[in-house]
Write a protein that holds these residues in place. Structure first.
Motif, short mmCIF file in Angstrom:
data_model
loop_
_atom_site.label_atom_id
_atom_site.label_comp_id
_atom_site.label_asym_id
_atom_site.label_seq_id
_atom_site.Cartn_x
_atom_site.Cartn_y
_atom_site.Cartn_z
N GLU A 156 65.79 124.23 28.05
CA GLU A 156 65.44 125.65 28.05
C GLU A 156 65.09 126.14 26.66
O GLU A 156 64.13 126.89 26.46
N THR A 157 65.88 125.71 25.68
CA THR A 157 65.64 126.12 24.29
C THR A 157 64.30 125.59 23.81
O THR A 157 63.53 126.33 23.19
N LYS A 158 64.03 124.33 24.07
CA LYS A 158 62.74 123.74 23.67
C LYS A 158 61.58 124.51 24.30
O LYS A 158 60.58 124.79 23.64
N GLY A 159 61.73 124.85 25.57
CA GLY A 159 60.69 125.61 26.25
C GLY A 159 60.48 126.98 25.64
O GLY A 159 59.34 127.44 25.50
N MET A 160 61.56 127.64 25.29
CA MET A 160 61.45 128.97 24.69
C MET A 160 60.83 128.91 23.30
O MET A 160 60.05 129.78 22.93
N MET B 93 71.87 132.47 36.11
CA MET B 93 70.84 131.70 35.44
C MET B 93 69.73 132.61 34.91
O MET B 93 69.23 132.41 33.83
N LYS B 94 69.36 133.62 35.71
CA LYS B 94 68.30 134.53 35.29
C LYS B 94 68.68 135.25 34.00
O LYS B 94 67.84 135.42 33.11
N ASN B 95 69.94 135.68 33.88
CA ASN B 95 70.38 136.36 32.66
C ASN B 95 70.30 135.43 31.46
O ASN B 95 69.97 135.86 30.37
N LYS B 96 70.63 134.15 31.67
CA LYS B 96 70.57 133.18 30.58
C LYS B 96 69.13 133.01 30.10
O LYS B 96 68.86 133.00 28.90
N VAL B 97 68.20 132.91 31.03
CA VAL B 97 66.78 132.77 30.67
C VAL B 97 66.29 134.01 29.95
O VAL B 97 65.60 133.92 28.94
N SER C 112 68.06 136.11 28.22
CA SER C 112 68.70 136.13 26.92
C SER C 112 67.98 135.18 25.96
O SER C 112 67.72 135.54 24.81
N LEU C 113 67.67 133.98 26.41
CA LEU C 113 66.94 133.03 25.57
C LEU C 113 65.56 133.58 25.21
O LEU C 113 65.12 133.47 24.07
N TYR C 114 64.90 134.16 26.18
CA TYR C 114 63.58 134.75 25.95
C TYR C 114 63.66 135.83 24.88
O TYR C 114 62.86 135.85 23.94
N ASN C 115 64.63 136.73 25.02
CA ASN C 115 64.78 137.82 24.06
C ASN C 115 65.09 137.30 22.66
O ASN C 115 64.59 137.82 21.67
N ARG C 116 65.92 136.28 22.59
CA ARG C 116 66.26 135.71 21.28
C ARG C 116 65.05 135.05 20.64
O ARG C 116 64.81 135.20 19.44
N ALA C 117 64.29 134.30 21.43
CA ALA C 117 63.09 133.65 20.90
C ALA C 117 62.06 134.69 20.45
O ALA C 117 61.42 134.52 19.40
#
Length: 90
Positions: free
Chosen positions: A48-52, A1-5, A7-12
């Motif tokens: 998660e996407t909305k949050g990012m 889960m941490k890697n997913k977060v 990754s989303l953070y880096n993409r955003a």
């Protein structure tokens, strides 16, 4: 889960950089396309996407706008503009 977060953070974060570079270059069409895509992700994305989008992408743009003393909020689609205004109040 941490890697997913992460990754989303880096993409955003990267997406915000692309948008800022378009604004700096005066490429309003590309910046508007980025903002419209962010709007679609904000509306239709996962929690998660909305949050990012709100906490990374939009926050980065807000910080950029304050730093550069520019106002591009008129380019924001409706939902992003509401979120932007919400962040200004906080």
């Amino acid at each position: 889960m941490k890697n997913k977060v992460n990754s989303l953070y880096n993409r955003a974060e990267r997406f915000a950089e692309i948008t800022k570079k378009a604004l700096i270059a005066g490429n309003v069409v590309r910046a508007k396309n980025c903002l419209n895509l962010a709007e679609r992700l904000f509306i239709n994305g996962s929690t998660e996407t909305k949050g990012m989008i709100a906490n990374v992408y939009l926050y980065s743009l807000c910080s950029f706008m304050k730093l550069k003393n520019c106002t591009i909020s008129n380019l924001f689609p409706q939902n992003l503009k509401l979120e932007y205004n919400r962040q200004l109040i906080l």
